[in-house]
Design an enzyme around this catalytic site. Structure first.
Site, PDB file in Angstrom:
ATOM      1  N   LYS A  22       6.814   2.781   7.755  1.00  0.00           N
ATOM      2  CA  LYS A  22       6.849   2.814   6.271  1.00  0.00           C
ATOM      3  C   LYS A  22       6.735   4.247   5.761  1.00  0.00           C
ATOM      4  CE  LYS A  22       2.859   2.097   3.948  1.00  0.00           C
ATOM      5  NZ  LYS A  22       2.435   3.115   2.956  1.00  0.00           N
ATOM      6  N   ASN A  23       5.779   4.989   6.325  1.00  0.00           N
ATOM      7  CA  ASN A  23       5.516   6.322   5.767  1.00  0.00           C
ATOM      8  C   ASN A  23       6.557   7.368   6.177  1.00  0.00           C
ATOM      9  OD1 ASN A  23       3.408   5.239   4.427  1.00  0.00           O
ATOM     10  ND2 ASN A  23       1.793   6.092   5.730  1.00  0.00           N
ATOM     11  N   ARG A  91       2.363   4.824  -5.111  1.00  0.00           N
ATOM     12  CA  ARG A  91       2.054   6.258  -5.178  1.00  0.00           C
ATOM     13  C   ARG A  91       3.115   7.121  -4.501  1.00  0.00           C
ATOM     14  NH1 ARG A  91      -1.823   9.588  -6.157  1.00  0.00           N
ATOM     15  NH2 ARG A  91      -0.898  10.816  -4.499  1.00  0.00           N
ATOM     16  N   CYS A 115      -6.113   5.405  -7.036  1.00  0.00           N
ATOM     17  CA  CYS A 115      -6.007   4.042  -6.536  1.00  0.00           C
ATOM     18  C   CYS A 115      -7.316   3.684  -5.850  1.00  0.00           C
ATOM     19  CB  CYS A 115      -4.808   3.882  -5.609  1.00  0.00           C
ATOM     20  SG  CYS A 115      -5.003   4.697  -4.045  1.00  0.00           S
ATOM     21  N   ARG A 120      -6.373  10.469  -6.046  1.00  0.00           N
ATOM     22  CA  ARG A 120      -5.178  10.883  -5.296  1.00  0.00           C
ATOM     23  C   ARG A 120      -4.479  11.997  -6.090  1.00  0.00           C
ATOM     24  NH1 ARG A 120      -3.259   6.489  -1.859  1.00  0.00           N
ATOM     25  NH2 ARG A 120      -1.876   8.056  -0.966  1.00  0.00           N
ATOM     26  N   PRO A 121      -5.057  13.215  -6.096  1.00  0.00           N
ATOM     27  CA  PRO A 121      -4.463  14.300  -6.884  1.00  0.00           C
ATOM     28  C   PRO A 121      -3.103  14.736  -6.329  1.00  0.00           C
ATOM     29  CG  PRO A 121      -6.193  15.173  -5.466  1.00  0.00           C
ATOM     30  CD  PRO A 121      -6.188  13.679  -5.277  1.00  0.00           C
ATOM     31  N   ILE A 122      -2.302  15.415  -7.163  1.00  0.00           N
ATOM     32  CA  ILE A 122      -1.034  15.976  -6.667  1.00  0.00           C
ATOM     33  C   ILE A 122      -0.940  17.467  -7.009  1.00  0.00           C
ATOM     34  CG2 ILE A 122       0.294  13.813  -6.615  1.00  0.00           C
ATOM     35  CD1 ILE A 122       1.623  14.892  -9.263  1.00  0.00           C
ATOM     36  N   ASP A 123      -2.126  18.103  -7.182  1.00  0.00           N
ATOM     37  CA  ASP A 123      -2.137  19.527  -7.540  1.00  0.00           C
ATOM     38  C   ASP A 123      -1.388  20.390  -6.522  1.00  0.00           C
ATOM     39  OD1 ASP A 123      -4.456  18.558  -6.016  1.00  0.00           O
ATOM     40  OD2 ASP A 123      -5.009  20.675  -5.889  1.00  0.00           O
ATOM     41  N   LEU A 124      -1.492  20.052  -5.235  1.00  0.00           N
ATOM     42  CA  LEU A 124      -0.831  20.877  -4.207  1.00  0.00           C
ATOM     43  C   LEU A 124       0.693  20.711  -4.254  1.00  0.00           C
ATOM     44  CD1 LEU A 124      -3.362  20.185  -1.299  1.00  0.00           C
ATOM     45  CD2 LEU A 124      -3.071  22.371  -2.478  1.00  0.00           C
ATOM     46  N   ASP A 306      -5.589   6.004   8.230  1.00  0.00           N
ATOM     47  CA  ASP A 306      -4.933   4.702   8.062  1.00  0.00           C
ATOM     48  C   ASP A 306      -5.327   3.689   9.142  1.00  0.00           C
ATOM     49  OD1 ASP A 306      -3.729   5.680   5.808  1.00  0.00           O
ATOM     50  OD2 ASP A 306      -1.815   6.134   6.770  1.00  0.00           O
ATOM     51  N   ARG A 398       2.922  -4.784   1.382  1.00  0.00           N
ATOM     52  CA  ARG A 398       3.441  -3.449   1.059  1.00  0.00           C
ATOM     53  C   ARG A 398       3.728  -2.650   2.319  1.00  0.00           C
ATOM     54  NH1 ARG A 398      -0.380  -0.151  -2.314  1.00  0.00           N
ATOM     55  NH2 ARG A 398       1.322   1.245  -1.803  1.00  0.00           N
TER      56      ARG A 398
HETATM   57  N1  EPU Z   1      -4.883  16.010  -1.778  1.00  0.00           N
HETATM   58  C1  EPU Z   1      -5.206  16.999  -2.694  1.00  0.00           C
HETATM   59  N2  EPU Z   1      -4.202  17.498  -3.484  1.00  0.00           N
HETATM   60  C2  EPU Z   1      -2.921  17.077  -3.384  1.00  0.00           C
HETATM   61  C3  EPU Z   1      -2.604  16.079  -2.448  1.00  0.00           C
HETATM   62  C4  EPU Z   1      -3.608  15.556  -1.655  1.00  0.00           C
HETATM   63  O1  EPU Z   1      -6.351  17.405  -2.794  1.00  0.00           O
HETATM   64  O2  EPU Z   1      -2.076  17.584  -4.120  1.00  0.00           O
HETATM   65  C5  EPU Z   1      -5.938  15.450  -0.909  1.00  0.00           C
HETATM   66  C6  EPU Z   1      -6.081  13.944  -1.032  1.00  0.00           C
HETATM   67  O3  EPU Z   1      -6.927  13.589  -2.108  1.00  0.00           O
HETATM   68  C7  EPU Z   1      -6.665  13.571   0.314  1.00  0.00           C
HETATM   69  C8  EPU Z   1      -5.990  14.570   1.263  1.00  0.00           C
HETATM   70  O4  EPU Z   1      -5.536  15.642   0.434  1.00  0.00           O
HETATM   71  O5  EPU Z   1      -8.038  13.835   0.311  1.00  0.00           O
HETATM   72  C9  EPU Z   1      -4.816  13.994   2.038  1.00  0.00           C
HETATM   73  O6  EPU Z   1      -3.911  13.347   1.153  1.00  0.00           O
HETATM   74  P1  EPU Z   1      -2.348  13.346   1.417  1.00  0.00           P
HETATM   75  O7  EPU Z   1      -1.674  14.088   0.327  1.00  0.00           O
HETATM   76  O8  EPU Z   1      -2.074  13.785   2.805  1.00  0.00           O
HETATM   77  O9  EPU Z   1      -2.018  11.800   1.260  1.00  0.00           O
HETATM   78  P2  EPU Z   1      -0.617  11.227   0.796  1.00  0.00           P
HETATM   79  O10 EPU Z   1       0.446  12.140   1.237  1.00  0.00           O
HETATM   80  O11 EPU Z   1      -0.665  10.853  -0.637  1.00  0.00           O
HETATM   81  C10 EPU Z   1      -0.049   9.879   2.972  1.00  0.00           C
HETATM   82  C11 EPU Z   1       0.167   8.456   3.353  1.00  0.00           C
HETATM   83  C12 EPU Z   1      -1.147   7.698   3.296  1.00  0.00           C
HETATM   84  C13 EPU Z   1      -2.122   8.386   4.273  1.00  0.00           C
HETATM   85  C14 EPU Z   1      -2.273   9.866   3.901  1.00  0.00           C
HETATM   86  C15 EPU Z   1      -3.147  10.634   4.867  1.00  0.00           C
HETATM   87  C16 EPU Z   1       2.417   7.962   2.686  1.00  0.00           C
HETATM   88  C17 EPU Z   1       3.330   7.214   1.794  1.00  0.00           C
HETATM   89  N3  EPU Z   1       1.126   7.839   2.445  1.00  0.00           N
HETATM   90  O12 EPU Z   1      -0.546   9.863   1.631  1.00  0.00           O
HETATM   91  O13 EPU Z   1      -0.877   6.380   3.762  1.00  0.00           O
HETATM   92  O14 EPU Z   1      -3.371   7.740   4.223  1.00  0.00           O
HETATM   93  O15 EPU Z   1      -0.981  10.491   3.873  1.00  0.00           O
HETATM   94  O16 EPU Z   1      -2.629  10.569   6.145  1.00  0.00           O
HETATM   95  O17 EPU Z   1       2.859   8.626   3.599  1.00  0.00           O
HETATM   96  C18 EPU Z   1      -1.171   4.065   3.914  1.00  0.00           C
HETATM   97  O18 EPU Z   1      -0.098   4.014   4.541  1.00  0.00           O
HETATM   98  O19 EPU Z   1      -1.964   3.085   3.828  1.00  0.00           O
HETATM   99  C19 EPU Z   1      -1.539   5.304   3.248  1.00  0.00           C
HETATM  100  C20 EPU Z   1      -2.453   5.362   2.273  1.00  0.00           C
END
Ligand code: EPU
Length: 421
Positions: A22-23, A91, A115, A120-124, A306, A398
């Site tokens: 999925k990811n 997301r 969630c 789940r910030p997206i600042d980066l 995960d 999902r």
């Molecule tokens: N984070 C920030 N700023 C950002 C983005 C992330 O501080 O801009 C923090 C997050 O809050 C978290 C850490 O960085 O503490 C890691 O988050 P990441 O961005 O890596 O998560 P993601 O990309 O949103 C993906 C997977 C998740 C998985 C995480 C970690 C997908 C679609 N989702 O999420 O999968 O848990 O990486 O490996 O690829 C799942 O499949 O159940 C799932 C939640």
């Protein structure tokens, strides 16, 4: 809302074929936005998240055909706005941002919000795209990118909790069509990021350092269409492996991506589970006692967040005290109160739990809260006395393709009860 009714007690025995990841599939489908030419993607799992992503692509103007695990998609792009109603369901839809900016020079994508697994910030994502030259503002809950010429530069994507997976995806996709060279430091190394990079290369992108924390991307003007097969899902495989371990079963996990599962398999071996790597997959079985363990989640190749919930479910029946520390999403413990409803003995302290294994869980109605938490509850139901009802299984749909049918085929007593509404 559908529910699962599970009668515990049967060992899982037989063969399960592991689906596409999925990811990997979600960002790869988003990456098809980078070209007007046709892309053909194989081994796409049939999941509600995938259907949402295809809906988003169609809304943006794509012609999409999805049959038997293969998506054919041609992105005309007549629209660069993804509204809240479409985006809020998932997301991962944020990963259309980078490709839209790269292809159209503009994008408006609703902010995904938090969630149940926490903030789940997206600042980066945003600062990375801004460094490439995108002008980005947050307007009325939407990320709005307009104007600005994308130019390669050096970007560090390391955050407080490690690297960001979808953030790396977004910046890498935009960098492929930026002018000049982009260096991403602190890139996420998850196999799904590597898979996306390989797909981009198959579209003509120039990326080196794939699979490492340092990606070097030479931007090019146009990407072309491609045909690509997605990797199999290490989290689905890991979930079934835990199922075999918990039920004292014997499962052959066909197509399991063994090389991507090292930390999970090592931990299972430590717990007394037998793991045999075979040519076409992985055999997982247990005959002796299940030992308690300690895990701490971290970025790949560390123990994946995960798989944390599923290991918590396993700890509830292991011999002794287990300790589980969550470092990626410190509040990802919604499954704990539900596992306690099944009789589990668990202490929750900030971002860690101590789980004291008991002989038997006892069945009860429980509520699924997110994807992996739901998987943990299903696993617990497989070993609980009497009947466990897992409500709100749309969460599990999902991310796990036909999990009830796959479990039923290997001996579980599980039934989906369809909601009347
Ligand atoms: N984070 C920030 N700023 C950002 C983005 C992330 O501080 O801009 C923090 C997050 O809050 C978290 C850490 O960085 O503490 C890691 O988050 P990441 O961005 O890596 O998560 P993601 O990309 O949103 C993906 C997977 C998740 C998985 C995480 C970690 C997908 C679609 N989702 O999420 O999968 O848990 O990486 O490996 O690829 C799942 O499949 O159940 C799932 C939640």
């Amino acid at each position: 809302m559908d529910k699962f009714v599970i009668k515990g007690g049967n060992p899982l025995i037989g063969k399960v074929t592991i689906s596409g990841s999925k990811n990997s599939a979600l960002p790869i489908l988003a990456a098809t936005l980078l070209t007007p030419e046709e892309c053909i993607i194989h081994r796409v799992p049939d999941l509600s998240d995938i259907r949402y992503m295809l809906e988003i692509l169609k809304f943006l103007g794509a012609q999409v055909h999805y049959e038997k695990g293969t998506v054919r998609v041609k992105n005309k792009i007549i629209n660069w706005i993804a509204p809240y109603d479409l985006v809020r369901k998932m997301r991962a839809s944020i990963c259309i941002l980078g490709p839209l900016i790269a292809r159209c020079g503009k994008a408006r994508v609703s902010l995904p919000g938090g969630c149940v697994i926490g903030d789940r910030p997206i600042d980066l994502h945003i600062s990375g795209l801004q460094k490439l030259g995108a002008n980005i503002d947050i307007i009325k809950g939407d990320v709005v990118a307009q104007g600005g010429q994308l130019r390669g530069t050096t970007i560090n994507l390391r955050g407080l909790y490690g690297s960001t997976v979808l953030g790396t995806d977004n910046v890498m996709m935009a960098a492929c069509r930026s002018e000049g060279t982009t260096i991403i430091e602190g890139a996420a190394c998850e196999p799904e990021v590597e898979d996306l990079a390989k797909f981009l290369v198959s579209m003509g992108a120039k990326i080196s350092g794939i699979g490492s924390q340092r990606l070097i991307i030479e931007g090019i003007k146009e990407l072309h269409g491609s045909e690509y097969t997605i990797i199999t899902d290490r989290i689905e495989a890991g979930t079934f492996a835990v199922g075999a371990a918990m039920t004292k079963g014997d499962l052959f996990l066909e197509q399991a991506p063994v090389n991507h599962m090292t930390s999970v398999l090592e931990k299972l071996r430590d717990c007394g589970v037998t793991i045999q790597v075979e040519e076409k997959g992985l055999r997982v079985s247990r005959s002796g006692p299940l030992k308690a363990f300690e895990i701490e989640t971290s970025s790949y190749p560390g123990f994946p967040t995960d798989m944390q919930a599923q290991f918590c479910a396993m700890a509830t029946i292991a011999c002794g005290k287990s300790k589980v520390v969550e470092n990626i999403f410190p509040n990802r413990f919604m499954h704990i109160s539900e596992l306690k409803r099944l009789g589990a003995n668990i202490e929750l302290l900030k971002n860690e739990v101590h789980i004291y294994g008991i002989e038997r869980l006892s069945g009860a109605p429980v509520m699924a809260s997110d994807l992996r938490a739901s998987a943990a509850l299903v696993l617990a139901g497989l070993v609980a006395d009497n009947t466990t009802e897992v409500h709100r299984v749309y969460h599990i749909d999902r991310g796990y393709e036909k999990i009830d049918e796959k479990l039923l085929a290997v001996g579980a007593m599980i039934k989906r009860v369809y909601s009347k509404t």
